[in-house]
Design a protein around this motif. Structure first.
Motif, PDB file in Angstrom:
ATOM      1  N   ASN A  24      22.432   6.947  33.745  1.00 61.90           N
ATOM      2  CA  ASN A  24      22.421   6.046  32.598  1.00 61.90           C
ATOM      3  C   ASN A  24      23.064   6.766  31.410  1.00 61.90           C
ATOM      4  N   VAL A  25      24.299   6.381  31.091  1.00 61.16           N
ATOM      5  CA  VAL A  25      25.061   7.071  30.038  1.00 61.16           C
ATOM      6  C   VAL A  25      24.713   6.454  28.687  1.00 61.16           C
ATOM      7  N   SER A  26      24.100   7.253  27.818  1.00 63.86           N
ATOM      8  CA  SER A  26      23.621   6.750  26.536  1.00 63.86           C
ATOM      9  C   SER A  26      24.205   7.568  25.387  1.00 63.86           C
ATOM     10  N   THR A  27      23.571   7.482  24.240  1.00 69.97           N
ATOM     11  CA  THR A  27      24.125   8.006  22.995  1.00 69.97           C
ATOM     12  C   THR A  27      23.090   8.774  22.199  1.00 69.97           C
ATOM     13  N   ASP A  28      23.553   9.676  21.340  1.00 68.56           N
ATOM     14  CA  ASP A  28      22.627  10.382  20.444  1.00 68.56           C
ATOM     15  C   ASP A  28      22.129   9.496  19.310  1.00 68.56           C
ATOM     16  N   GLU A  29      22.748   8.324  19.134  1.00 68.37           N
ATOM     17  CA  GLU A  29      22.349   7.453  18.028  1.00 68.37           C
ATOM     18  C   GLU A  29      20.939   6.884  18.209  1.00 68.37           C
ATOM     19  N   VAL A  30      20.410   6.940  19.433  1.00 72.07           N
ATOM     20  CA  VAL A  30      19.045   6.456  19.656  1.00 72.07           C
ATOM     21  C   VAL A  30      18.025   7.285  18.883  1.00 72.07           C
ATOM     22  N   PHE A  31      18.388   8.508  18.500  1.00 72.96           N
ATOM     23  CA  PHE A  31      17.451   9.403  17.825  1.00 72.96           C
ATOM     24  C   PHE A  31      17.377   9.181  16.312  1.00 72.96           C
ATOM     25  N   GLY A  32      18.250   8.355  15.769  1.00 75.86           N
ATOM     26  CA  GLY A  32      18.218   8.087  14.336  1.00 75.86           C
ATOM     27  C   GLY A  32      19.116   9.024  13.564  1.00 75.86           C
ATOM     28  N   SER A  33      18.669   9.423  12.384  1.00 74.12           N
ATOM     29  CA  SER A  33      19.502  10.199  11.474  1.00 74.12           C
ATOM     30  C   SER A  33      18.811  11.507  11.103  1.00 74.12           C
ATOM     31  N   LEU A  34      19.604  12.585  11.012  1.00 76.59           N
ATOM     32  CA  LEU A  34      19.102  13.895  10.620  1.00 76.59           C
ATOM     33  C   LEU A  34      19.405  14.170   9.153  1.00 76.59           C
ATOM     34  N   GLN A  35      18.545  14.955   8.533  1.00 81.32           N
ATOM     35  CA  GLN A  35      18.799  15.440   7.187  1.00 81.32           C
ATOM     36  C   GLN A  35      19.610  16.731   7.255  1.00 81.32           C
ATOM     37  N   PRO A  36      20.340  17.081   6.188  1.00 81.67           N
ATOM     38  CA  PRO A  36      21.065  18.357   6.180  1.00 81.67           C
ATOM     39  C   PRO A  36      20.116  19.522   6.450  1.00 81.67           C
ATOM     40  N   GLY A  37      20.502  20.404   7.351  1.00 80.69           N
ATOM     41  CA  GLY A  37      19.683  21.555   7.664  1.00 80.69           C
ATOM     42  C   GLY A  37      18.594  21.309   8.682  1.00 80.69           C
ATOM     43  N   GLU A  38      18.341  20.055   9.034  1.00 82.14           N
ATOM     44  CA  GLU A  38      17.319  19.730  10.015  1.00 82.14           C
ATOM     45  C   GLU A  38      17.813  20.110  11.412  1.00 82.14           C
ATOM     46  N   PRO A  39      16.921  20.608  12.299  1.00 83.39           N
ATOM     47  CA  PRO A  39      17.356  20.962  13.655  1.00 83.39           C
ATOM     48  C   PRO A  39      17.999  19.786  14.365  1.00 83.39           C
TER      49      PRO A  39
END
Length: 353
Positions: free
Chosen positions: A129-144
């Motif tokens: 199942n080929v998916s995307t990193d967009e499912v994780f939402g948005s990161l803040q600067p400096g966030e892991p």
């Protein structure tokens, strides 16, 4: 053999070309040929005995069942999806129908096929199942960066539909034991990418002397993955990945959108001396709900499967620009009147190329 869905799209076609060039098993490609699916992407293999194209919908359960029964694939590599965030904002229902309903029907058909296989074939079968990193939402600067343990927090109709598909894929593994593996990749780029995405849109407009529309301040960060690296990661997952697991695939190349556009312009300046393409950059109103940053932690796939990207961003951009410069007929074939009308609608202050 393997069954590939959505194989006429950008990533799916790259995977099929790469797969067949390496002399691997035959491929059946099931694709509905919506606006981003292009038969020309696979022209160089369409006469090979190892390749067969079938036009059809992943949501057509009878068709999928017939294909599975006829060809008995050892794996399904599922690319078919509506994939553009802007289009999902303008018309979410198509994304629900394809990405959620279509994927669920495909999972069910695959499960019925898999349950009827002899034990040895059933143990070897895989559903990728080929998916995307967009499912994780948005990161803040400096966030892991996103790891496989990151909470799902989709913010657009597109990412929500892919998140739902991922959850159904997980459920089919947990409940029915279907050997599903999900991959979550970062932003892909490379040859044959439909020119509504950032990099091919910039190349296409720059070559026509049209404005280069950049959303907001252009400081949104993405991790950029060359499509050839994505294909090699998927091969590693298919051959050595563990059913029920997820693997994040990234390019180790986080850049702001503005940095990406300037890199494209620099390469075009070198290819066409006398032009300063960065002068064409024009900031436009930001996308609604625009995620600020994506980043991929690929520790798991590197440690467990020994995979890492091999294409540096600058070289990847040079190769991509060169491909578009030397394949103008492909660009002309996909930038139809419908494409131009979409660009005009999406960027009302920008004249379509």
């Amino acid at each position: 053999m393997i069954l590939v869905t959505g194989g006429c799209g950008f990533i799916g076609s790259a995977f099929i070309l790469d797969w067949l060039h390496q002399g691997r098993e035959p491929v059946v490609n099931l694709d509905l040929l919506t606006y981003a699916g292009h038969l020309g992407n696979l022209r160089e293999v369409d006469s090979q005995p190892a390749y067969r194209f079938v036009r059809g919908d992943i949501g057509d359960a009878d068709l999928v069942a017939r294909l599975l029964g006829q060809h008995r694939p050892r794996a399904i590599v599922h690319f078919a999806a509506e994939s553009h965030v802007d289009r999902s904002i303008a018309g979410p229902e198509a994304f629900i129908q394809t990405n959620v309903v279509g994927t669920t029907r495909l999972l069910q058909a695959a499960c019925e096929f898999w349950k009827a296989l002899p034990e040895s074939e059933a143990e070897a079968f895989r559903f990728i199942n080929v998916s995307t990193d967009e499912v994780f939402g948005s990161l803040q600067p400096g966030e892991p960066a996103f790891s496989e343990r990151h909470q799902y927090q989709p913010n657009s109709p597109y990412s929500a539909s892919k998140a739902a598909a991922d959850h159904f894929a997980r459920a089919w593994h947990h409940t029915f034991k279907l050997p599903v593996i999900t991959t979550n990749c970062s932003n892909n780029y490379g040859p044959r990418q439909f020119p509504e995405k950032l990099i091919p849109l910039m190349i296409h407009n720059a070559l026509a002397g049209k404005p280069l529309p950049v959303y907001g301040d252009g400081r949104q960060v993405r991790d950029w993955l060359h499509v050839s690296d994505h294909c090699s990661a998927l091969r590693a997952v298919l051959e050595h990945g563990k059913p029920g697991e997820t693997y994040n695939i990234g390019g180790r190349s986080e850049r702001t959108n503005l940095e990406v556009v300037h890199t494209v312009c620099k390469v075009l300046d070198e290819a066409r001396p006398g032009c300063r393409h960065a002068d064409l950059i024009q900031h436009v109103p930001d996308r609604r709900g625009h995620d600020r940053r994506y980043g991929i932690d690929d520790t798991k796939i590197a440690g467990e499967l020994g995979w890492k990207p091999s294409t540096g961003f600058e070289q990847g951009i040079r190769d991509t620009v060169h491909w578009y410069l030397t394949n103008p007929e492909w660009v002309e074939s996909v930038t139809s009147g419908a494409y131009r009308r979409w660009v005009e609608q999406q960027y009302p202050t920008i004249q379509a190329a």
